[in-house]
Motif scaffolding. Structure first.
Motif, PDB file in Angstrom:
ATOM      1  N   ALA A  22     -14.557 -10.628   5.186  1.00  0.00           N
ATOM      2  CA  ALA A  22     -13.655 -11.598   4.547  1.00  0.00           C
ATOM      3  C   ALA A  22     -13.364 -11.175   3.111  1.00  0.00           C
ATOM      4  N   HIS A  23     -14.372 -10.667   2.440  1.00  0.00           N
ATOM      5  CA  HIS A  23     -14.198 -10.198   1.066  1.00  0.00           C
ATOM      6  C   HIS A  23     -13.232  -9.009   1.026  1.00  0.00           C
ATOM      7  N   LEU A  24     -13.435  -8.028   1.932  1.00  0.00           N
ATOM      8  CA  LEU A  24     -12.539  -6.862   1.989  1.00  0.00           C
ATOM      9  C   LEU A  24     -11.103  -7.288   2.309  1.00  0.00           C
ATOM     10  N   VAL A  25     -10.953  -8.217   3.240  1.00  0.00           N
ATOM     11  CA  VAL A  25      -9.619  -8.692   3.612  1.00  0.00           C
ATOM     12  C   VAL A  25      -8.927  -9.315   2.412  1.00  0.00           C
ATOM     13  N   SER A  26      -9.660 -10.187   1.699  1.00  0.00           N
ATOM     14  CA  SER A  26      -9.046 -10.836   0.525  1.00  0.00           C
ATOM     15  C   SER A  26      -8.748  -9.809  -0.570  1.00  0.00           C
ATOM     16  N   LEU A  27      -9.581  -8.790  -0.717  1.00  0.00           N
ATOM     17  CA  LEU A  27      -9.390  -7.744  -1.710  1.00  0.00           C
ATOM     18  C   LEU A  27      -8.095  -6.963  -1.429  1.00  0.00           C
ATOM     19  N   TYR A  28      -7.935  -6.486  -0.158  1.00  0.00           N
ATOM     20  CA  TYR A  28      -6.754  -5.710   0.198  1.00  0.00           C
ATOM     21  C   TYR A  28      -5.490  -6.585   0.254  1.00  0.00           C
ATOM     22  N   THR A  29      -5.635  -7.843   0.578  1.00  0.00           N
ATOM     23  CA  THR A  29      -4.492  -8.755   0.591  1.00  0.00           C
ATOM     24  C   THR A  29      -3.973  -8.984  -0.830  1.00  0.00           C
ATOM     25  N   ALA A  30      -4.898  -9.004  -1.790  1.00  0.00           N
ATOM     26  CA  ALA A  30      -4.521  -9.238  -3.189  1.00  0.00           C
ATOM     27  C   ALA A  30      -3.863  -8.009  -3.822  1.00  0.00           C
ATOM     28  N   MET A  31      -4.088  -6.823  -3.271  1.00  0.00           N
ATOM     29  CA  MET A  31      -3.513  -5.595  -3.829  1.00  0.00           C
ATOM     30  C   MET A  31      -2.030  -5.487  -3.484  1.00  0.00           C
ATOM     31  N   GLU A  32      -1.388  -4.641  -4.228  1.00  0.00           N
ATOM     32  CA  GLU A  32      -0.008  -4.298  -3.874  1.00  0.00           C
ATOM     33  C   GLU A  32      -0.071  -3.488  -2.578  1.00  0.00           C
ATOM     34  N   PRO A  33       0.858  -3.691  -1.651  1.00  0.00           N
ATOM     35  CA  PRO A  33       0.819  -2.989  -0.366  1.00  0.00           C
ATOM     36  C   PRO A  33       0.778  -1.465  -0.499  1.00  0.00           C
ATOM     37  N   ALA A  34       1.450  -0.885  -1.461  1.00  0.00           N
ATOM     38  CA  ALA A  34       1.466   0.580  -1.624  1.00  0.00           C
ATOM     39  C   ALA A  34       0.080   1.086  -2.014  1.00  0.00           C
ATOM     40  N   LYS A  35      -0.585   0.386  -2.928  1.00  0.00           N
ATOM     41  CA  LYS A  35      -1.933   0.808  -3.355  1.00  0.00           C
ATOM     42  C   LYS A  35      -2.936   0.614  -2.222  1.00  0.00           C
ATOM     43  N   ALA A  36      -2.835  -0.509  -1.519  1.00  0.00           N
ATOM     44  CA  ALA A  36      -3.739  -0.765  -0.390  1.00  0.00           C
ATOM     45  C   ALA A  36      -3.541   0.304   0.678  1.00  0.00           C
TER      46      ALA A  36
END
Length: 171
Positions: free
Chosen positions: A110-124
């Motif tokens: 859940a933490h990883l999901v929220s982390l990558y969701t918060a990033m800009e799609p290009a950086k993720a």
């Protein structure tokens, strides 16, 4: 052939009759009378009492061993009940431990999901290009469709296609 067998059988029967008649003749009876008589010694009353005492002692010993056996059996049954109880406790503990481990993994995911969701799609997408396929699929599977779609769109077409294939498979 049958005739030969009948002749042999007849000879055997006649021989038996001859031997039996000879045995019952006076010679056999005379020899029997000449033989000294053998008397069976009577068991004395003393030896009977000794035997009775021995038997009673053995009965007492058997009764004692039976009591010991029953006590050991009872103890073994108590130990088995205790072991069964411990086994049940261990199984419950293992189940709770597995549940905690799953909850911890779920929390990490859940933490990883929220982390990558918060990033800009290009950086993720750039970071996920370097991760193992299994990890990327787990993260994207737990994301909302719109956020996951933006990230996959920013990846190379080959990597995006492989991820899509993996996401389409059942867990």
């Amino acid at each position: 052939m049958l005739f030969l067998a009948a002749v042999v059988l007849g000879k055997i029967v006649l021989s038996g009759l001859y031997i039996n008649s000879r045995y019952m003749s006076g010679e056999a009876l005379a020899k029997q009378e000449e033989a000294p008589s053998v008397s069976v010694p009577l068991v004395s009353e003393k030896s009977l009492r000794e035997r009775e005492i021995e038997l009673r002692a053995k009965e007492k010993e058997l009764a004692k061993k039976k009591k010991e056996y029953l006590a050991l059996k009872e103890e073994a049954e108590a130990k088995m009940a205790e072991l069964n109880e411990l086994q049940l406790k261990l199984a419950n503990y293992a189940k709770k431990l597995a549940e905690r481990e799953k909850a911890l993994k779920d929390a990490k995911m859940a933490h990883l999901v929220s982390l990558y969701t918060a990033m800009e799609p290009a950086k993720a997408a750039a970071i996920m290009e370097k991760l193992k396929m299994e990890t990327v699929v787990k993260i994207l599977r737990n994301m909302k469709g719109k956020a996951a779609g933006k990230i996959v769109a920013m990846m190379s077409p080959e990597k995006g296609a492989r991820i899509s294939e993996e996401l389409s498979r059942e867990e």
